[in-house]
Design a protein around this motif. Structure first.
Motif, PDB file in Angstrom:
ATOM      1  N   GLU A 266       0.788  -1.336   0.104  1.00 15.90           N
ATOM      2  CA  GLU A 266      -0.051  -0.039  -0.159  1.00 15.90           C
ATOM      3  C   GLU A 266       1.012   1.235   0.022  1.00 15.90           C
ATOM      4  O   GLU A 266       0.478   2.083  -0.673  1.00 15.90           O
ATOM      5  CB  GLU A 266      -1.055   0.060   1.194  1.00 15.90           C
ATOM      6  CG  GLU A 266      -1.881   1.066   1.325  1.00 15.90           C
ATOM      7  CD  GLU A 266      -2.489   1.444   2.655  1.00 15.90           C
ATOM      8  OE1 GLU A 266      -2.565   2.393   3.267  1.00 15.90           O
ATOM      9  OE2 GLU A 266      -2.827   0.196   3.366  1.00 15.90           O
ATOM     10  N   LEU A 267       1.993   1.267   0.797  1.00 17.42           N
ATOM     11  CA  LEU A 267       2.606   2.281   0.844  1.00 17.42           C
ATOM     12  C   LEU A 267       3.858   2.346  -0.109  1.00 17.42           C
ATOM     13  O   LEU A 267       4.687   3.290  -0.152  1.00 17.42           O
ATOM     14  CB  LEU A 267       3.452   2.447   2.310  1.00 17.42           C
ATOM     15  CG  LEU A 267       2.101   2.636   3.458  1.00 17.42           C
ATOM     16  CD1 LEU A 267       2.904   2.665   4.818  1.00 17.42           C
ATOM     17  CD2 LEU A 267       1.620   3.802   2.953  1.00 17.42           C
ATOM     18  N   ASP A 268       4.099   1.491  -1.135  1.00  9.94           N
ATOM     19  CA  ASP A 268       4.943   1.195  -1.974  1.00  9.94           C
ATOM     20  C   ASP A 268       6.411   1.155  -1.368  1.00  9.94           C
ATOM     21  O   ASP A 268       7.424   1.822  -1.496  1.00  9.94           O
ATOM     22  CB  ASP A 268       5.092   2.338  -2.968  1.00  9.94           C
ATOM     23  CG  ASP A 268       5.824   2.122  -3.984  1.00  9.94           C
ATOM     24  OD1 ASP A 268       6.196   0.845  -4.419  1.00  9.94           O
ATOM     25  OD2 ASP A 268       6.369   3.076  -4.780  1.00  9.94           O
ATOM     26  N   LEU A 269       6.591   0.207  -0.162  1.00  3.10           N
ATOM     27  CA  LEU A 269       7.853   0.058   0.611  1.00  3.10           C
ATOM     28  C   LEU A 269       8.537  -1.228   0.369  1.00  3.10           C
ATOM     29  O   LEU A 269       9.232  -1.680   1.136  1.00  3.10           O
ATOM     30  CB  LEU A 269       7.542   0.363   2.119  1.00  3.10           C
ATOM     31  CG  LEU A 269       7.136   1.813   2.375  1.00  3.10           C
ATOM     32  CD1 LEU A 269       6.829   1.979   3.939  1.00  3.10           C
ATOM     33  CD2 LEU A 269       8.306   2.881   2.162  1.00  3.10           C
ATOM     34  N   ASP A 270       7.913  -1.905  -0.507  1.00  4.61           N
ATOM     35  CA  ASP A 270       8.364  -3.521  -0.643  1.00  4.61           C
ATOM     36  C   ASP A 270      10.063  -3.350  -0.646  1.00  4.61           C
ATOM     37  O   ASP A 270      10.538  -4.183  -0.171  1.00  4.61           O
ATOM     38  CB  ASP A 270       7.901  -4.125  -1.858  1.00  4.61           C
ATOM     39  CG  ASP A 270       6.274  -4.341  -1.701  1.00  4.61           C
ATOM     40  OD1 ASP A 270       5.905  -5.415  -1.149  1.00  4.61           O
ATOM     41  OD2 ASP A 270       5.604  -3.518  -2.161  1.00  4.61           O
ATOM     42  N   GLU A 271      10.759  -2.509  -1.531  1.00  5.81           N
ATOM     43  CA  GLU A 271      12.117  -2.524  -1.770  1.00  5.81           C
ATOM     44  C   GLU A 271      12.665  -1.887  -0.599  1.00  5.81           C
ATOM     45  O   GLU A 271      13.866  -1.892  -0.454  1.00  5.81           O
ATOM     46  CB  GLU A 271      12.355  -1.580  -3.153  1.00  5.81           C
ATOM     47  CG  GLU A 271      11.754  -2.354  -4.271  1.00  5.81           C
ATOM     48  CD  GLU A 271      12.492  -3.849  -4.484  1.00  5.81           C
ATOM     49  OE1 GLU A 271      13.693  -3.802  -4.287  1.00  5.81           O
ATOM     50  OE2 GLU A 271      11.454  -4.670  -4.789  1.00  5.81           O
ATOM     51  N   LYS A 272      12.246  -1.115   0.206  1.00  8.17           N
ATOM     52  CA  LYS A 272      12.865  -0.619   1.333  1.00  8.17           C
ATOM     53  C   LYS A 272      12.713  -1.196   2.775  1.00  8.17           C
ATOM     54  O   LYS A 272      13.177  -0.762   3.814  1.00  8.17           O
ATOM     55  CB  LYS A 272      12.181   1.007   1.516  1.00  8.17           C
ATOM     56  CG  LYS A 272      12.676   1.796   0.343  1.00  8.17           C
ATOM     57  CD  LYS A 272      14.194   2.169   0.579  1.00  8.17           C
ATOM     58  CE  LYS A 272      14.643   3.017  -0.338  1.00  8.17           C
ATOM     59  NZ  LYS A 272      16.252   3.399  -0.079  1.00  8.17           N
ATOM     60  N   VAL A 273      11.876  -2.155   2.681  1.00  7.34           N
ATOM     61  CA  VAL A 273      11.671  -2.843   4.097  1.00  7.34           C
ATOM     62  C   VAL A 273      11.985  -4.334   3.897  1.00  7.34           C
ATOM     63  O   VAL A 273      11.496  -4.872   2.930  1.00  7.34           O
ATOM     64  CB  VAL A 273      10.232  -2.476   4.595  1.00  7.34           C
ATOM     65  CG1 VAL A 273       9.893  -3.684   6.014  1.00  7.34           C
ATOM     66  CG2 VAL A 273      10.047  -1.181   5.047  1.00  7.34           C
ATOM     67  N   ARG A 274      12.807  -4.947   4.829  1.00  2.00           N
ATOM     68  CA  ARG A 274      13.120  -6.382   4.512  1.00  2.00           C
ATOM     69  C   ARG A 274      12.472  -7.142   5.878  1.00  2.00           C
ATOM     70  O   ARG A 274      12.590  -6.554   7.031  1.00  2.00           O
ATOM     71  CB  ARG A 274      14.641  -6.621   4.749  1.00  2.00           C
ATOM     72  CG  ARG A 274      15.402  -6.018   3.571  1.00  2.00           C
ATOM     73  CD  ARG A 274      15.073  -6.688   2.180  1.00  2.00           C
ATOM     74  NE  ARG A 274      15.889  -6.346   1.347  1.00  2.00           N
ATOM     75  CZ  ARG A 274      15.656  -5.262   0.207  1.00  2.00           C
ATOM     76  NH1 ARG A 274      14.641  -4.963   0.526  1.00  2.00           N
ATOM     77  NH2 ARG A 274      16.672  -4.882  -0.596  1.00  2.00           N
TER      78      ARG A 274
END
Length: 400
Positions: A250-258
Motif C-alpha cells: 500500500e505504501l510502496d515500501l516493498d524495496e525499502k523494508v526487509r
C-alpha cells in the motif's frame, strides 16, 4: 540447589521468554547449581537439540484433560530427578500447574510473568487475564506462589492490579549476553544476505508480530524518513511479520523494508561450549552490529515487559528510539542512551529517527552509553539475584 525451570515453550521456538530461560539456565549452571528445563513440547521433533543442560520435553497435549496430565508429568519429573525449587515462567499455564502441584507435593515456587499472562491492553484484546476461563487460574497462581518476580515496573504494576501482594514481589530484570552482541562482524555479509546496497543505512526492530508491537506505526513512519534520507532501509525480524506485506504494498515500501521472519538461534553463550541448533552464522547478532539504530514502537502501556531485544541492541552499542511506555522506560533514558517518543505517532517517530540519522555525535554518545547500561545486565548477575529469591521462597515455604 536443584532448580527446575518450568516452561511450556522453548528453543528452537524463538521468543523473549524462551531466550531468557536459556540464558538463565546456563548462568545458573556456571555458578555451580543443578538446573534443568522442564515442560516444553517437541519431545520427538526437537529430540536432537541440545544446549548443555538437561532439557525434559513432553509430548504435545490437546483435549480437556491437558492440565491434569501436565500436573502428573511435573509430579513425576520432580519425584524422579528431585527438586529444591520450581521456577515457573508465566503465571499460566506453567505457574498454575506448579501451584496445583503444591496440594500434592509442597515445593517452593517462584513465578515470573513475561507479559501477555499478566499485562492487559483491553483496546487490543491483549492479555490472558481478559479470558474468563484463564483469569481465575492466574489468580490461583498469585495466591499460592511464595514469590513473584517482575522484570519491569510495568509488570510489577500489573501483578498488583491482578491482586498479587506487594510483599511477594521482587524486581529482577532480564539479562543480556553482552559478549554475543559485541563481537566484530562483517557488515558487508549482512547486506549481501539481505540484498541491501553496500552504502545502505539500516534501522532494525526485532519482535514476533502482534498489533501491540507497533510494526505498522514504524512502517508508516518510513515514507517521512525516506523523504529526507532515501538511503535508509528498515529490517524487521520476527515470526508472523508476513502480515505486514499488504501495508508495504500500500505504501510502496516493498524495496525499502526487509522482513526476515524468525532467525534461527545459534545458542551461542558466554559460558562453556557452544551448542548450535543450526550451522548458519549468528545473523541476529550480525544485524545488530551492522545497524545504525534500534526502534521499539510498542503501542501502549502493557505492550512490553522488559524487552530483551532492546537490551541486545544496547549491548551491541545501538542508540534506541522507543515509545514512552512501561518496559522501555526502565532501560531507555531519554537523551542519554536513546530517545523516548509518544506511542502510535508515526510523524514524531520519523522526526526522532531522522534526528539520530543526521547526527553522528549523538549516535556515538548514545551508543557508548547504551553499552555501559547493558553491561549492568550480565546474565551471571541476574542469576545471582534469582538465587537470592529462590532461597527466600524456600524459607517462606518452610514457615508455611
Amino acid at each position: 540447589m536443584n532448580i527446575v525451570l518450568y516452561v511450556n515453550s522453548f528453543l528452537p521456538t524463538i521468543g523473549g521468554r524462551e531466550l531468557v530461560v536459556h540464558y538463565l539456565a546456563g548462568a545458573l549452571r556456571e555458578i555451580g547449581h543443578q538446573v534443568r528445563v522442564v515442560g516444553p513440547a517437541g519431545w520427538w521433533s526437537h529430540r536432537k537439540v541440545r544446549f548443555g543442560y538437561p532439557l525434559h520435553r513432553w509430548p504435545t497435549l490437546r483435549g480437556r484433560f491437558v492440565e491434569q496430565v501436565q500436573l502428573l508429568q511435573l509430579l513425576l519429573d520432580t519425584a524422579i530427578w528431585g527438586c529444591d525449587i520450581i521456577h515457573a515462567h508465566n503465571t499460566y499455564p506453567t505457574g498454575y500447574i506448579a501451584a496445583r502441584l503444591k496440594r500434592i507435593r509442597d515445593l517452593p515456587l517462584v513465578v515470573t510473568p513475561h507479559g501477555e499472562d499478566i499485562n492487559i491492553v483491553p483496546e487490543l484484546g491483549f492479555g490472558m487475564r481478559l479470558n474468563t476461563a484463564v483469569g481465575p487460574k492466574i489468580n490461583y497462581t498469585l495466591e499460592r506462589t511464595e514469590t513473584l518476580t517482575a522484570i519491569s515496573a510495568g509488570i510489577e504494576a500489573s501483578l498488583v492490579n491482578a491482586g498479587a501482594l506487594r510483599e511477594k514481589i521482587r524486581r529482577i530484570p532480564n539479562g543480556v549476553d553482552v559478549e554475543r552482541f559485541q563481537k566484530p562482524v562483517a557488515a558487508a555479509d549482512v547486506r549481501k544476505w539481505l540484498k541491501l546496497p553496500a552504502e545502505s543505512r539500516v534501522i532494525l526492530t526485532v519482535g514476533n508480530y502482534h498489533p501491540r508491537k507497533g510494526h505498522e506505526v514504524l512502517i508508516r513512519s518510513m515514507p517521512l524518513i525516506l523523504h529526507a534520507e532515501p538511503n535508509v532501509y528498515l529490517v524487521i525480524v520476527g515470526r508472523g511479520t508476513d502480515k505486514l506485506r499488504p501495508l508495504l504494498r500500500e505504501l510502496d515500501l516493498d524495496e525499502k523494508v526487509r522482513l526476515t521472519g524468525s532467525i534461527s538461534f545459534p545458542a551461542v553463550a558466554s559460558w562453556g561450549q557452544s551448542h548450535s541448533v543450526n550451522h548458519s552464522p549468528d545473523w541476529l547478532a550480525c544485524l545488530y552490529r551492522s545497524s545504525e539504530m534500534y526502534v521499539s514502537a510498542g503501542m501502549d502501556e502493557g505492550a512490553e515487559g522488559l524487552s530483551l531485544a532492546v537490551l541486545e541492541a544496547m549491548a551491541a552499542g545501538l542508540p534506541v528510539v522507543a515509545t514512552n511506555i512501561s518496559g522501555n522506560k526502565d532501560i531507555v533514558i531519554h537523551g542519554d542512551n536513546g530517545f523516548l517518543v509518544p506511542p502510535a505517532d508515526p510523524s514524531k517517530l520519523a522526526e526522532t529517527v531522522l534526528l539520530l540519522l543526521k547526527s553522528n555525535d549523538i549516535k556515538f554518545r548514545f551508543g557508548r552509553k547504551a553499552k555501559e547500561i547493558a553491561n549492568q545486565y550480565q546474565w551471571r548477575e541476574v542469576a545471582r539475584q534469582y538465587l537470592s529469591v529462590y532461597q527466600e521462597a524456600k524459607e517462606r515455604n518452610v514457615r508455611g
